[in-house]
Scaffold this active site. Structure first.
Site, PDB file in Angstrom:
ATOM      1  N   TYR A 101       0.852  -1.190   0.000  1.00 32.36           N
ATOM      2  CA  TYR A 101       0.000   0.000   0.000  1.00 32.36           C
ATOM      3  C   TYR A 101       0.889   1.241   0.000  1.00 32.36           C
ATOM      4  O   TYR A 101       1.885   1.292   0.719  1.00 32.36           O
ATOM      5  CB  TYR A 101      -0.886   0.017   1.255  1.00 32.36           C
ATOM      6  CG  TYR A 101      -1.667   1.312   1.409  1.00 32.36           C
ATOM      7  CD1 TYR A 101      -2.974   1.421   0.944  1.00 32.36           C
ATOM      8  CD2 TYR A 101      -1.067   2.439   1.997  1.00 32.36           C
ATOM      9  CE1 TYR A 101      -3.668   2.605   1.062  1.00 32.36           C
ATOM     10  CE2 TYR A 101      -1.768   3.632   2.116  1.00 32.36           C
ATOM     11  CZ  TYR A 101      -3.066   3.707   1.646  1.00 32.36           C
ATOM     12  OH  TYR A 101      -3.753   4.886   1.753  1.00 32.36           O
ATOM     13  N   GLU A 189      -3.286   7.531  -4.155  1.00 38.06           N
ATOM     14  CA  GLU A 189      -3.199   6.274  -3.408  1.00 38.06           C
ATOM     15  C   GLU A 189      -3.086   5.092  -4.361  1.00 38.06           C
ATOM     16  O   GLU A 189      -3.803   5.028  -5.359  1.00 38.06           O
ATOM     17  CB  GLU A 189      -4.453   6.109  -2.531  1.00 38.06           C
ATOM     18  CG  GLU A 189      -4.431   4.858  -1.665  1.00 38.06           C
ATOM     19  CD  GLU A 189      -5.775   4.615  -0.980  1.00 38.06           C
ATOM     20  OE1 GLU A 189      -5.865   4.842   0.236  1.00 38.06           O
ATOM     21  OE2 GLU A 189      -6.724   4.191  -1.664  1.00 38.06           O
TER      22      GLU A 189
END
Ligand code: GDP
Ligand code: MN
Length: 380
Positions: A101, A189
């Site tokens: 992530y 993101e």
């Protein structure tokens, strides 16, 4: 403004961030054409501006034409958390060794940019943050200093990314930071950022929120705006900087504060009416804001009455009243208006309105009375 995944990936590409080759498809036939072009196996992905598409059945692997047909057919029209899928992104499927992530966003209280990196990607970061907060390596970045490769290298090591991924991940993170800053994102993101078995690191998903305040230097954002399926009333409200949500009822609502606006909706419902909108004019609203609010509601043909519910705190009722008077001189309002004005300087506020009151502009002493009156007008 939130981007669709496919737009986010196009945005990433401009900053040289590696993504899988793919294309958009609005029909099953188009999905088949894209699949043939990028090569099997492919992944068929719902394009909706909401997370958790995978879990909701909106992301499917397809190894053959038949599977593309089946999955594309099933995903188009699928309702994911209230978002109906109208468009697909079909890309060449990747083999996944590891899912990470990575994101950049603004750390407002500390006036720095915040990078978040985790070796535990693929799942929602909120879940990781709750169950295993140590698995997220936070990096505060001074906007004047920026992010260099050396810092990014220390960061990927600290986050525990696999050795094989570190050099490429560090380089990618610097590019993602550049995209975030120069691309004027509020959020950039990547979840998951993947390491493939043959040792390549790239972005498998893209979540990008653009900073509307920077729109003036990005004429190219127009193409993203064109794909926003926005209620025309909401669009107008946004242009005027109002907190507005269109609804289906007949009573237009203006309140100060989100909580009061919601209560106002409830009370209107309770006395047998239905709200045409949610509109919070916020604290310290002036005449301009009030005029804009009345103007937006006035464009809604469903509105049969308008309920202005103000409880003055920081907002002073006399200011609001001046705003209403000024608004009425600027905008011709077609629906009757019922006002409930209470709180700071309510007496002064009502006095200002006194001379303007008539059978289509009136005040009521309580929220409940005002709601009844507005609903009675609407149901006439
Ligand atoms: P989200 O659920 O909305 O965040 O959608 P994602 O794009 O993140 O996809 C969800 C999950 O689907 C990922 O975490 C992967 O596990 C899986 N997935 C997506 N693309 C691929 C792919 O190309 N290959 C494989 N094997 N899995 C994929
Ligand atoms: Mn994802």
């Amino acid at each position: 403004m939130d981007l669709f995944e496919y737009q986010g990936k196009q945005y990433f590409s401009r900053f040289d961030i590696p993504v899988s080759p793919g294309g958009v498809a609005d029909t099953v036939e188009e999905a088949l054409r894209v699949a043939a072009r990028v090569g099997f196996p492919v992944v068929v992905k719902a394009q909706v501006k909401v997370g958790g598409r995978g879990k909701a059945g909106g992301v499917k692997l397809a190894a053959t034409e038949d599977e593309v047909r089946t999955h594309a057919g099933a995903i188009l029209g699928l309702d994911i958390k209230g978002h109906v899928v109208k468009r697909l992104w079909v890309e060449h499927a990747s083999d996944i060794e590891k899912e990470y992530y990575a994101s950049f966003t603004l750390d407002r209280p500390n006036k720095v940019h915040l990078g978040m990196l985790s070796a535990q990607g693929g799942v929602e970061i909120e879940v990781v943050a709750e169950e295993n907060p140590d698995a997220i390596a936070m990096l505060q970045i001074d906007p004047l200093v920026g992010l260099d490769v050396a810092t990014a290298r220390r960061w990927v090591a600290e986050a525990g990314l696999d050795e094989a991924a570190r050099a490429q991940a560090a380089e990618l993170l610097v590019k993602l930071y550049t995209c975030y800053v120069e691309g004027d994102c509020d959020l950039a993101e990547v979840n998951p950022l993947i390491l493939t078995p043959d040792g390549r690191v790239h972005a498998l998903d893209a979540k990008v929120t653009l900073d509307e305040n920077a729109a003036f230097r990005h004429p190219e954002w127009e193409e993203y705006r064109a794909t926003e399926t926005e209620d025309p009333r909401e669009k107008m409200a946004k242009e005027k900087g109002l907190n507005y949500i269109g609804l289906d009822g007949t009573v237009g609502i203006i309140a100060n504060g989100a909580g009061l606006a919601m209560s106002t909706l409830d009370v209107v419902n309770q006395v047998g009416g239905s709200a045409a909108n949610f509109l919070d004019i916020g604290g310290g609203a002036n005449a301009d804001v009030m005029a804009a609010a009345l103007e937006v509601i006035n464009t809604d043909p469903k509105v049969k009455s308008i309920f202005v519910n103000i409880f003055g705190g920081i907002t002073r009722v006399d200011e609001v009243a001046k705003g209403v008077v000024e608004a009425l001189s600027r905008v011709t309002i077609s629906a009757p208006i019922v006002l409930r004005l209470d709180g700071t300087n309510a007496v002064e506020g009502r006095a200002i309105l006194e001379a303007h009151l008539n059978d289509r502009l009136l005040t009521e002493p309580t929220m409940l009375d005002a709601a009844r009156r507005a609903v009675a007008f609407a149901n006439q």
